[in-house]
Scaffold this motif. Sequence first.
Motif, PDB file in Angstrom:
ATOM      1  N   ALA A   1       0.829  -1.205   0.000  1.00 25.15           N
ATOM      2  CA  ALA A   1       0.000   0.000   0.000  1.00 25.15           C
ATOM      3  C   ALA A   1       0.870   1.264   0.000  1.00 25.15           C
ATOM      4  N   ILE A   2       1.944   1.260   0.799  1.00 21.69           N
ATOM      5  CA  ILE A   2       2.843   2.412   0.861  1.00 21.69           C
ATOM      6  C   ILE A   2       3.525   2.618  -0.489  1.00 21.69           C
ATOM      7  N   LEU A   3       4.009   1.531  -1.085  1.00 21.63           N
ATOM      8  CA  LEU A   3       4.666   1.632  -2.386  1.00 21.63           C
ATOM      9  C   LEU A   3       3.682   2.095  -3.455  1.00 21.63           C
ATOM     10  N   GLY A   4       2.470   1.578  -3.416  1.00 21.81           N
ATOM     11  CA  GLY A   4       1.463   1.982  -4.400  1.00 21.81           C
ATOM     12  C   GLY A   4       1.147   3.463  -4.331  1.00 21.81           C
ATOM     13  N   ARG A   5       1.207   4.018  -3.147  1.00 20.93           N
ATOM     14  CA  ARG A   5       0.918   5.438  -2.991  1.00 20.93           C
ATOM     15  C   ARG A   5       2.118   6.315  -3.353  1.00 20.93           C
ATOM     16  N   LEU A   6       3.321   5.864  -3.038  1.00 23.53           N
ATOM     17  CA  LEU A   6       4.497   6.731  -3.131  1.00 23.53           C
ATOM     18  C   LEU A   6       5.422   6.417  -4.307  1.00 23.53           C
TER      19      LEU A   6
END
Length: 249
Positions: A71-76
């Motif tokens: 989720a963090i990678l998908g956002r950033l």
Amino acid sequence: MSDFSIPVITAITATFFVAGLVKGITGMGLPTVAMGVLGALLSPLAAATLLIVPSFVTNAWQLFAGADFRAILGRLWPMMLAIVVGTMLGASFIAGGDTVLTTATLGAALASYALYTLFARQISVPGAAERWMSPLVGVVTGLITGCTGVFVIPAVPYLQALGLSKDDLVQALGLSFTVSTVALAAGIGAQGAFQIERLAISVIAVIPALAGMWAGQVVRDRISPSTFRRGFLLFLFLLGVEMAIRPFL
């Protein structure tokens, strides 16, 4: 001091222990402390090369210890991609041998980071602005990383302004620092500036860095992190100012 004599190796070991101590107490600061202190003893290129392995190991640990990496990678990911591009573009400065410019720039970056963290109020990034701000912040962070080996400005204040939960913020910082470390290594390598001797010492420096992190976690339970943080940032500011004005003295 480029021959890595016993006194220099001792100073490197002590520096990474202290840098790990700061990271153990505050959750960040290892590359900032390491570049700040080693940049006063070695060339910025040598200091950045020594930083790579301890920074990667400690930040990858921080990144994958979280629960929601995807989720963090998908956002950033736009910011991370921009960090890589900016770092590759900026790496020619730290590898170019112009130690006067890179040392002064490093000092200015350290002092600016310390002042911001000490006095700036927490800002908030509107959700609609994140789409275009993330790549912009990533490129600027990458350029500063490539020039100085320090990858906290403006990435850290920006990530803090996104309104992430505590655990997500720690993981997002780990992601940003890990990507910056890998990009810096790739940038230095692309410039043909890696030296095996420096990489070997960088691997060895993981030991005092991890020991410092463990000690920092112990200390964190016994002193006020806010008190330590203020003292650390004041030291960082003074060190940055000294490095920034050194070429003009």
